[in-house]
Design a protein around this motif. Structure first.
Motif, PDB file in Angstrom:
ATOM      1  N   LEU A 165      14.246  15.447  85.027  1.00 60.40           N
ATOM      2  CA  LEU A 165      14.873  15.787  83.688  1.00 60.40           C
ATOM      3  C   LEU A 165      14.002  17.084  83.313  1.00 60.40           C
ATOM      4  O   LEU A 165      13.027  17.665  83.534  1.00 60.40           O
ATOM      5  N   LYS A 166      14.650  17.947  82.074  1.00 57.90           N
ATOM      6  CA  LYS A 166      14.318  19.169  82.015  1.00 57.90           C
ATOM      7  C   LYS A 166      13.631  19.573  80.767  1.00 57.90           C
ATOM      8  O   LYS A 166      13.226  20.623  80.355  1.00 57.90           O
ATOM      9  N   GLY A 167      12.971  18.369  80.193  1.00 57.24           N
ATOM     10  CA  GLY A 167      12.482  18.422  78.911  1.00 57.24           C
ATOM     11  C   GLY A 167      12.629  17.066  78.197  1.00 57.24           C
ATOM     12  O   GLY A 167      12.902  15.972  78.859  1.00 57.24           O
ATOM     13  N   ALA A 168      12.639  17.361  76.913  1.00 62.58           N
ATOM     14  CA  ALA A 168      12.923  15.989  76.254  1.00 62.58           C
ATOM     15  C   ALA A 168      13.650  16.201  74.676  1.00 62.58           C
ATOM     16  O   ALA A 168      13.616  17.421  74.112  1.00 62.58           O
ATOM     17  N   ALA A 169      14.530  15.374  74.446  1.00 60.51           N
ATOM     18  CA  ALA A 169      15.102  15.566  72.996  1.00 60.51           C
ATOM     19  C   ALA A 169      14.457  14.719  71.974  1.00 60.51           C
ATOM     20  O   ALA A 169      13.964  13.486  72.314  1.00 60.51           O
ATOM     21  N   ILE A 170      14.146  15.128  70.894  1.00 55.63           N
ATOM     22  CA  ILE A 170      13.419  14.368  69.700  1.00 55.63           C
ATOM     23  C   ILE A 170      13.963  14.758  68.452  1.00 55.63           C
ATOM     24  O   ILE A 170      15.066  15.348  68.417  1.00 55.63           O
ATOM     25  N   GLY A 171      13.925  13.701  67.454  1.00 56.13           N
ATOM     26  CA  GLY A 171      14.636  13.647  66.157  1.00 56.13           C
ATOM     27  C   GLY A 171      13.793  14.847  65.486  1.00 56.13           C
ATOM     28  O   GLY A 171      13.294  15.889  65.867  1.00 56.13           O
ATOM     29  N   GLY A 172      13.892  14.999  63.936  1.00 59.60           N
ATOM     30  CA  GLY A 172      13.359  15.805  63.261  1.00 59.60           C
ATOM     31  C   GLY A 172      12.277  15.234  62.558  1.00 59.60           C
ATOM     32  O   GLY A 172      11.519  16.109  61.984  1.00 59.60           O
ATOM     33  N   THR A 173      11.798  14.087  62.583  1.00 57.45           N
ATOM     34  CA  THR A 173      10.620  13.295  61.977  1.00 57.45           C
ATOM     35  C   THR A 173      10.677  12.126  62.527  1.00 57.45           C
ATOM     36  O   THR A 173      11.448  11.567  63.218  1.00 57.45           O
ATOM     37  N   VAL A 174       9.349  11.633  62.558  1.00 58.41           N
ATOM     38  CA  VAL A 174       9.318  10.108  63.083  1.00 58.41           C
ATOM     39  C   VAL A 174       8.968   9.026  62.018  1.00 58.41           C
ATOM     40  O   VAL A 174       7.812   9.138  61.531  1.00 58.41           O
ATOM     41  N   ASN A 175       9.913   8.477  61.507  1.00 57.49           N
ATOM     42  CA  ASN A 175       9.787   7.512  60.320  1.00 57.49           C
ATOM     43  C   ASN A 175       9.152   8.274  59.286  1.00 57.49           C
ATOM     44  O   ASN A 175       8.311   7.586  58.724  1.00 57.49           O
ATOM     45  N   GLY A 176       9.667   9.280  58.885  1.00 54.98           N
ATOM     46  CA  GLY A 176       8.971  10.023  57.706  1.00 54.98           C
ATOM     47  C   GLY A 176       7.844  11.027  58.077  1.00 54.98           C
ATOM     48  O   GLY A 176       7.044  11.707  57.282  1.00 54.98           O
ATOM     49  N   VAL A 177       7.156  10.703  59.197  1.00 58.95           N
ATOM     50  CA  VAL A 177       6.022  11.436  59.787  1.00 58.95           C
ATOM     51  C   VAL A 177       6.252  12.676  60.300  1.00 58.95           C
ATOM     52  O   VAL A 177       7.062  12.671  61.283  1.00 58.95           O
ATOM     53  N   ALA A 178       6.006  13.734  59.867  1.00 60.12           N
ATOM     54  CA  ALA A 178       6.235  15.282  60.209  1.00 60.12           C
ATOM     55  C   ALA A 178       5.627  15.566  61.590  1.00 60.12           C
ATOM     56  O   ALA A 178       4.598  15.064  62.004  1.00 60.12           O
ATOM     57  N   PHE A 179       6.109  16.260  62.605  1.00 60.43           N
ATOM     58  CA  PHE A 179       5.666  16.709  63.792  1.00 60.43           C
ATOM     59  C   PHE A 179       4.655  17.503  63.806  1.00 60.43           C
ATOM     60  O   PHE A 179       3.704  17.587  64.733  1.00 60.43           O
ATOM     61  N   SER A 180       4.188  17.780  62.640  1.00 58.09           N
ATOM     62  CA  SER A 180       2.805  18.639  62.656  1.00 58.09           C
ATOM     63  C   SER A 180       1.585  17.721  62.355  1.00 58.09           C
ATOM     64  O   SER A 180       0.619  18.159  62.745  1.00 58.09           O
ATOM     65  N   ASP A 181       1.899  16.541  62.279  1.00 59.77           N
ATOM     66  CA  ASP A 181       0.790  15.682  62.248  1.00 59.77           C
ATOM     67  C   ASP A 181       0.057  15.614  63.515  1.00 59.77           C
ATOM     68  O   ASP A 181       0.550  15.565  64.653  1.00 59.77           O
ATOM     69  N   PRO A 182      -1.132  15.433  63.509  1.00 60.10           N
ATOM     70  CA  PRO A 182      -2.036  15.365  64.742  1.00 60.10           C
ATOM     71  C   PRO A 182      -1.796  14.330  65.900  1.00 60.10           C
ATOM     72  O   PRO A 182      -2.086  14.452  66.967  1.00 60.10           O
ATOM     73  N   LYS A 183      -1.364  13.291  65.140  1.00 55.72           N
ATOM     74  CA  LYS A 183      -0.997  12.211  66.235  1.00 55.72           C
ATOM     75  C   LYS A 183       0.046  12.532  67.354  1.00 55.72           C
ATOM     76  O   LYS A 183       0.144  11.991  68.438  1.00 55.72           O
ATOM     77  N   PHE A 184       0.931  13.740  66.956  1.00 61.09           N
ATOM     78  CA  PHE A 184       1.880  13.895  68.132  1.00 61.09           C
ATOM     79  C   PHE A 184       1.281  14.990  68.744  1.00 61.09           C
ATOM     80  O   PHE A 184       1.960  15.663  70.031  1.00 61.09           O
ATOM     81  N   HIS A 185      -0.008  15.509  68.452  1.00 59.36           N
ATOM     82  CA  HIS A 185      -0.589  16.694  69.390  1.00 59.36           C
ATOM     83  C   HIS A 185      -0.674  16.576  70.809  1.00 59.36           C
ATOM     84  O   HIS A 185      -0.360  17.410  71.696  1.00 59.36           O
ATOM     85  N   PRO A 186      -0.874  15.112  71.253  1.00 58.21           N
ATOM     86  CA  PRO A 186      -0.908  14.982  72.811  1.00 58.21           C
ATOM     87  C   PRO A 186       0.457  15.337  73.446  1.00 58.21           C
ATOM     88  O   PRO A 186       0.626  15.493  74.699  1.00 58.21           O
ATOM     89  N   VAL A 187       1.648  15.023  72.764  1.00 61.59           N
ATOM     90  CA  VAL A 187       3.051  15.133  73.314  1.00 61.59           C
ATOM     91  C   VAL A 187       3.194  16.698  73.477  1.00 61.59           C
ATOM     92  O   VAL A 187       3.701  17.042  74.445  1.00 61.59           O
ATOM     93  N   TRP A 188       2.838  17.328  72.283  1.00 63.00           N
ATOM     94  CA  TRP A 188       3.104  18.655  72.302  1.00 63.00           C
ATOM     95  C   TRP A 188       2.202  19.241  73.511  1.00 63.00           C
ATOM     96  O   TRP A 188       2.631  20.323  74.217  1.00 63.00           O
ATOM     97  N   ALA A 189       1.179  19.059  73.678  1.00 64.00           N
ATOM     98  CA  ALA A 189       0.188  19.313  74.635  1.00 64.00           C
ATOM     99  C   ALA A 189       0.776  19.087  75.959  1.00 64.00           C
ATOM    100  O   ALA A 189       0.703  20.260  76.966  1.00 64.00           O
ATOM    101  N   LYS A 190       1.174  17.956  76.216  1.00 62.71           N
ATOM    102  CA  LYS A 190       1.936  17.655  77.635  1.00 62.71           C
ATOM    103  C   LYS A 190       3.173  18.405  77.987  1.00 62.71           C
ATOM    104  O   LYS A 190       3.426  19.013  79.007  1.00 62.71           O
TER     105      LYS A 190
END
Length: 362
Positions: A165-190
């Protein structure tokens, strides 16, 4: 129920009179003169261009059953998200689309980890199987259990390294938590490590539903672009793009409203310094980050596309249709009709940029 086939049949009759009827009760001219529709193969300056649609949808019966998903039958095209290959290929031919990059809108973020993980596993396996059956016509964006970032990291690596697969599709938020939240940093790093794009597709803003109730399907027409605008703005202003400078993000629907009024972002902290965090020191002006985000071309008209390109650069725009939802059934045509674009820029938007982003051989 009105199916998409009924819609297209009715649309053909309406086109003969030069009008299209809208479910909102509006009567509007489709075109002053019906244009000649682009067919495959697409040629630009005498050269064959393989067109790549980065914004096309699918889903699978197995996971819809697990989620108890009941898509709104009033939405045209929803029945065709369950891909029947011959029908989908015929539709792609009619749209002058060589390759669709398929994705599934994430409606599992509010489910528990185990169920969501099971859904994502099935979807990625099924999507990889579908793409492998027609590798010259289909590619895919993986699903992720983004509410469990540690699991999402594993899913993304498996999807790219083992499933093709060529990447991933994601929403615009995760249950109201913005993608800038540090909890998502490992995903962006990967994603940055793997060199693959993340396709942001909004799901709506429930907090606005009451205000948007009424005529016009405003929960989609307004809330979807708003959600994308908020998602990108948080990633800009919270320094996410500084932290992950090689992160590749593609924003659906032309990036929402952000590119249309981006310059306001450059003035906000000047007008109200207390509304901004002095500890976050951005490396660039907010509008400059638009030059490292990718945007699909689903803005409908040559003038809208001209403005999008003026704001973000032609090299940041890729072809998108939203198929099988009939927002733009001829996505190649507005690109070819945009006089401000050079032939090389048109070829890049139609396919070359997406091919480089996703390592698709053309």
């Amino acid at each position: 129920m009105t199916t998409r086939r009924d819609f297209l049949k009715a649309g053909g009759a309406a086109a003969a009179t030069g009008v299209v009827f809208c479910s909102c009760g509006l009567l509007q001219s489709a075109h002053a003169q019906q244009p000649t529709r682009q067919k495959l193969p697409v040629m630009v300056d005498g050269k064959r261009v393989k067109t790549i649609d980065v914004h096309s949808h699918c889903q699978f019966h197995e996971t819809s059953a697990l989620l108890g998903d009941t898509p709104p039958i009033s939405v045209r095209g929803v029945d065709e998200t369950y891909v029947e290959i011959d029908k989908r290929l015929a539709a792609m031919d009619a749209q002058a689309v060589d390759i669709e990059v398929l994705s599934i809108n994430p409606n599992w973020y509010d489910r528990d980890r185990d169920l969501a993980g099971k859904v994502v596993k099935i979807q990625n396996e099924k999507l990889a199987e579908l793409c492998a059956s027609k590798p010259d016509r289909f590619a895919g964006f993986a699903s992720l259990t983004l509410q469990a970032p540690d699991l999402a990291v594993q899913e993304l690596e498996t999807a790219v390294k083992k499933q093709g697969l060529k990447g991933a599709a994601i929403g615009g938020t995760v249950n109201g938590v913005a993608f800038s939240d540090p909890k998502f940093h490992p995903v962006w790093a990967k994603a940055e490590e793997l060199g693959v794009p993340l396709f942001i597709h909004p799901q709506g803003v429930p907090e606005l539903n009451k205000q948007l109730a009424g005529n016009g399907w405003l929960t989609n027409a307004i809330a979807y672009p708003v959600e994308t605008t908020i998602a990108l703005s948080h990633m800009i202003f919270e320094g996410t793009f500084d932290r992950f400078p090689k992160l590749k993000v593609i924003a659906a629907h032309g990036g929402g409203f952000l590119p249309s009024y981006a310059d306001r972002s450059d003035h906000a902290c000047l007008v109200n310094p207390k509304g901004c965090n002095p500890e976050i020191k951005l490396q660039k002006q907010p509008t400059e980050y638009l030059r490292q985000i990718y945007f699909d071309s689903l803005v409908f008209t040559p003038e809208a596309l001209r403005h999008l390109v003026a704001q973000v650069g032609a090299g940041q725009v890729v072809l998108g249709s939203d198929y099988p939802f009939p927002w733009e059934l001829h996505p190649v045509d507005p690109i070819l009709a945009t006089a401000s674009l050079s032939d090389s820029e048109k070829a890049d938007i139609l396919g070359y940029t997406a091919a480089k982003l996703m390592n698709i051989e053309v």
